[in-house]
Design a protein around this motif. Structure first.
Motif, mmCIF file in Angstrom:
data_model
loop_
_atom_site.group_PDB
_atom_site.id
_atom_site.type_symbol
_atom_site.label_atom_id
_atom_site.label_comp_id
_atom_site.label_asym_id
_atom_site.label_seq_id
_atom_site.Cartn_x
_atom_site.Cartn_y
_atom_site.Cartn_z
ATOM 1 N N VAL A 4 62.889 132.225 76.401
ATOM 2 C CA VAL A 4 63.482 131.292 75.693
ATOM 3 C C VAL A 4 64.417 131.640 74.526
ATOM 4 O O VAL A 4 63.926 132.463 73.586
ATOM 5 N N GLU A 31 70.692 121.515 75.022
ATOM 6 C CA GLU A 31 69.838 122.286 75.933
ATOM 7 C C GLU A 31 70.351 122.936 77.040
ATOM 8 O O GLU A 31 71.106 122.048 77.879
ATOM 9 N N LEU A 54 66.518 130.121 71.436
ATOM 10 C CA LEU A 54 66.838 128.856 70.405
ATOM 11 C C LEU A 54 67.996 129.384 69.484
ATOM 12 O O LEU A 54 67.796 130.439 68.794
ATOM 13 N N ASP A 88 58.094 121.800 73.404
ATOM 14 C CA ASP A 88 58.759 120.459 72.867
ATOM 15 C C ASP A 88 57.814 120.065 71.875
ATOM 16 O O ASP A 88 58.394 119.846 70.670
ATOM 17 N N THR A 99 66.836 128.971 78.633
ATOM 18 C CA THR A 99 65.834 129.380 79.437
ATOM 19 C C THR A 99 66.067 130.228 80.652
ATOM 20 O O THR A 99 67.032 129.974 81.152
ATOM 21 N N ARG A 127 69.465 125.507 73.455
ATOM 22 C CA ARG A 127 68.405 126.331 74.123
ATOM 23 C C ARG A 127 68.679 126.845 75.561
ATOM 24 O O ARG A 127 69.424 126.171 76.196
ATOM 25 N N TYR A 132 64.207 123.472 64.455
ATOM 26 C CA TYR A 132 64.631 124.291 65.726
ATOM 27 C C TYR A 132 64.586 123.194 66.980
ATOM 28 O O TYR A 132 64.941 123.528 68.239
#
Length: 345
Positions: free
Chosen positions: A97, A342, A99, A66, A81, A79, A74
């Protein structure tokens, strides 16, 4: 009319904002953030992203990531993960990860879902185990499906295969990495090769599953393979015609993007003075039709063995980021941008 799509991969090498010896995280931010911005990526695959709770016994958060993404484009992207073996939260270390500026349709991770663990009874462990033990992969494979214009689908598979370092065996290794016998080291190295090849097989079977459902699928497999072009694990994932001996299977092979570069610049890691290509972006044949070129940002790359011994608190990653560019045909739309989100597996 065509549009540009840039797909990148970068092993951030133990990204963590907690103290790590002499490494200053602010120094890491100052070095890594411009590297990410230079990629100008639409899809970014990252490896070795660590997590930790913000408070004791709290949920594990991507605090370092972060901070790294703060103030960049970005920061608000979709996102995805990876999760730990229990599938409940991210691991403490070495998470994957993805993105994406493109809308996210679905995601999953693969970890012994397609290939069961091998079993092995170590002969050099002290004391020796009574029964064979499972040889499990160290990390999952992360798979995301993204939406391109006209509702086309892009499959992105983010990988980090086992490094060729001997697996620990009970009673065979002292502190500071010193092995007590050549036989013990050899058996540990053998097990490391099994882990890497087994995970590569699972990646290939994931690709096979995608192609069975979508014969003309747009697929990229990218990340840190810890293997160069002709090593076994990369050959397993690529599925070249020369290996299968069957031209009817040509549409199922994956093509490394770096092959379009001169050999002199074709490296993502320097290992004891030897440039090697360990990070890759592989493309399915339909995606290869959109391919325009690849960049490996290795101009300032240090030696992963020599540099840590000579540089106090280096903030660098010893993997070069790389990015492939594609020209996406689309007559009417621009690359769709979904609402930021996310998503965790």
């Amino acid at each position: 009319m065509t549009q540009t799509l840039r797909l990148a991969t970068f092993n951030l090498e133990n990204l963590d904002d907690r103290p790590q010896g002499a490494i200053d995280f602010d120094d890491r931010l100052a070095v890594l953030r411009p590297q990410l911005q230079r990629l100008r990526a639409d899809v970014l695959c990252l490896q070795e992203v660590n997590t930790h709770p913000s408070v004791k016994s709290g949920p594990r958060l991507f605090l370092a990531l972060d901070r790294l993404l703060e103030g960049t484009e970005y920061e608000s992207w979709h996102r995805v993960t990876s999760l730990n073996r229990g599938g409940k939260h991210p691991a403490d270390k070495h998470n994957l990860v993805i993105l994406s500026r493109l809308p996210l349709l679905s995601h999953d991770q693969v970890w012994h879902d397609l290939v069961a663990p091998c079993t092995w009874r170590p002969t050099h462990s002290q004391p020796p185990p009574e029964a064979p033990e499972p040889v499990e992969w160290d990390r999952p494979v992360l798979h995301a499906v993204l939406r391109l214009p006209d509702d086309r689908r892009l499959h992105v598979v983010n990988v980090h295969l086992r490094a060729p370092r001997a697996v620990w065996l009970a009673g065979q290794k002292e502190r500071f990495g010193r092995w007590l016998s050549v036989g013990g080291w050899a058996e540990g190295y053998f097990l490391a090769a099994v882990k890497q090849a087994g995970q590569a097989l699972e990646v290939r079977l994931l690709v096979e599953r995608i192609l069975d459902a979508e014969p003309d699928a747009l697929i990229t497999v990218c990340g840190d393979f810890n293997a160069s072009d002709r090593e076994a694990s990369l050959r397993i994932i690529r599925g070249d015609e020369e290996d299968t001996g069957n031209g009817h299977l040509a549409m199922r092979m994956l093509v490394p993007a770096e092959r379009t570069l001169p050999e002199a610049v074709r490296f993502s890691v320097i290992h004891h003075g030897r440039p090697v290509m360990l990070d890759h972006i592989l493309m399915s044949r339909p995606l290869l039709g959109w391919y325009r070129g690849v960049e490996i940002h290795n101009e300032s790359l240090g030696d992963e063995l020599v540099s840590p011994a000579t540089i106090h608190g280096t903030p660098e990653s010893y993997h070069a980021p790389m990015v492939a560019e594609f020209a996406v045909p689309d007559d009417d739309a621009t690359l769709a941008v979904g609402a930021s989100a996310e998503v965790k597996l």
